[in-house]
Enzyme design. Sequence first.
Site, PDB file in Angstrom:
ATOM      1  N   CYS A  89      68.013  -5.481  61.045  1.00  0.00           N
ATOM      2  CA  CYS A  89      68.975  -6.265  60.281  1.00  0.00           C
ATOM      3  C   CYS A  89      70.381  -5.696  60.428  1.00  0.00           C
ATOM      4  O   CYS A  89      70.573  -4.480  60.384  1.00  0.00           O
ATOM      5  CB  CYS A  89      68.540  -6.261  58.817  1.00  0.00           C
ATOM      6  SG  CYS A  89      69.759  -6.943  57.681  1.00  0.00           S
ATOM      7  N   ASP A 349      68.784  51.916  32.919  1.00  0.00           N
ATOM      8  CA  ASP A 349      68.653  52.751  34.115  1.00  0.00           C
ATOM      9  C   ASP A 349      67.191  52.895  34.507  1.00  0.00           C
ATOM     10  O   ASP A 349      66.291  52.669  33.709  1.00  0.00           O
ATOM     11  CB  ASP A 349      69.224  54.154  33.853  1.00  0.00           C
ATOM     12  CG  ASP A 349      70.743  54.142  33.747  1.00  0.00           C
ATOM     13  OD1 ASP A 349      71.287  55.124  33.184  1.00  0.00           O
ATOM     14  OD2 ASP A 349      71.364  53.170  34.203  1.00  0.00           O
TER      15      ASP A 349
END
Lengths: 534, 179
Positions: A89, A349
């Site tokens: 198309c 830590d």
Amino acid sequence: MANETQDASQATVNGDNAQSLCDVVRGLPSRAVVDLWSTGVCTRCILRLFGIREHDYYRSSLSRSILSSVVGDSEKHLVDSNVREPVVCRVCLGILQFTYSVDNKLVVERESASELAVSISDLLRQQGFQIDSFSLEVSIPPIIQENDRIAWLYMKRKFESELWFQGKSLSECISAKDALKISLTEILETMLGCKSSISSFHIRLTYTHRIASITVDSSNEGCKRRKTGSGNGLDRINDDIKCSGFLTSEADAVVERSFVSLQANESPVCLKLPLEQSSEPCCLEFLCYRTQIYVGGRYLKYSRNVSQSCWIIDDERMGEASVEEILGSNVLPICRGDNYKFHAAGREDIDVRMLGSGRPFLLEIQNARLVPSDDSVKSLEIAINNLENKLVGVKNLKLVDSQSWDLMREGEAEKQKQYVALVWISRPLKDEDLHFISSLKDTHIQQRTPIRVLHRRSPLEREKIIHWMRIEKIVGSSQYFLLHLCTQAGTYIKEFVHGDLGRTQPSIGSILSCRAEILRLDVTDVKMDCFLTE
Amino acid sequence: MNEYIGDETNHAQEQKEHEIEDPELHKLILPNAEDLPLIPPSSVESNFVSYFAPDFMKPRHDQYIYRHANGKKGGITAIDFNVGKSDRIGIKVTGKRKKESNSALCKVCTNDATYIVRCCVKGSLLEVNGRLTKQPDFLNSAADREGYIAIIMPKPADWLKVKDSLLSLEDYKKLREVS
């Protein structure tokens, strides 16, 4: 057996649909239909230009012979025997014909939406997705929207005097994107067994066209040229034209006027689309994915040799494991995701334990193939807490939404943290020390960036608050004690104890007028509201 | 009346907050006194490696360097200066240029002489110990801690050049015959 019955029922459905589709097409003005067909517009595009919305018509397969016979019945003299549905198309470039190429090579032509839907659901199954809803997203080349407008204006030029055209407007047309969604959604819902809605699971169809993207740019430039050339008060039209795909009504005027200038030289009105008739359909790429899901909770760290996040320098790992990897590697397989990201509210830590109520964290899982149930998550929590090496633990593990992210980040800097430190001082502890320390409330301290982090943090002096402190004596020692303290977020505790060569003032040492050292530190409470036990 | 009661409850609340209610947690944090060393290593000993540059620029003018190995990017060094026993010490900081190499860090005035302290390591000057201007006696009384002169960040290449000419703690002790 089941498959056969399925096919049979599809055929009947299609048969029914094909019949009603014929009726609908027959109901449209045949001159217009034939005209559009002959200029290379497919049936579904014709339907949507006429504003036909029912999804059945878009789903069903179109037999070409039926189509020409539909019109042929009543308007045989208008029909050229060669009129057929175009292969590709000119308006939708094959999208609504379910014709597409894969990787710009192989061209696939599907009869109906259900075949495309089957490909999609196969992909889902291959990937192992488990879903309870889906969101369908479609992306098409912008030129198609332009084609729609041009086709509409063409129809207007040619048929505006006709009765059936009166009162129609471009706004009644259904966009190609919507038409595609209309044709696919219900079928997918049936095949996948769930509804289309706002969902974390996305099915994305991306159509691209090699030539179309180049043509849009040049056609836009063409518009610009005409704009400056005509001087018809078109100077007011601004850069809107440059925005691809979204032409304003002013741009319509430009397009229409350009029609006029073209048609002035040619007597018959014809459909001039930017793209020459092409046998090349769009290239389709479809993919399925799930947006991030979040698993949140609080973690505890029992080891002094485990970092929070994966810490590797020059191929050497620091510590024996990381919280991030332990949690991530246990949650990811349950969700069958691609990968994870770990986020926590602050950090400690490697040699500091995280105890007490734990630290809030979020695990972001990407492209999870399944969303675990609440029971799954509870079992996961138990499994993690029963890992052999007992380095890490979790509390209140559960699925959370993206708002938890904000919750966790919110007020991170203001929240208080509670610690206990094992402290040594250079002289015996006295009772006055205990009372004095307990009496200090909201002590302000000045901390220069600790030497140990100077290489990665800017050298600043930061003021912090120590909210309260309490000394707990240790039986059998006169110079060691436990220091319990509650501080403002961001306070460096170790430096507060030993003074960091005088760069944190005051420090425990200066407060007690002696030398102080810290041996161990534990976090005992992160005072935040998120991910607490309900 | 109400306010008074309020205060009482607040106080009790505070007390409660400060107690560790959880006995499990308490077991975890309480150390065994027997396991604790008599004198623990200082933070300086745990975090830094000491190097010494004896007779730097002048005889008996030793410099200490504490080097913190922050990853592989290049450590931070703190420098101390051993002036020897003097009664009065004043200190003046000269210049704050970013890159120092054997250039002046500060001036130290004692009773009888003025010294210019130079830096034995080339690197970016991060910080000069401002507290020394107010308390210059730190240079003597706390030469190995609060009396540091400056914090420098050398490039790894520069550090390696200098490192070999420096003495370790043991070697320095032998040289100066101190314990």
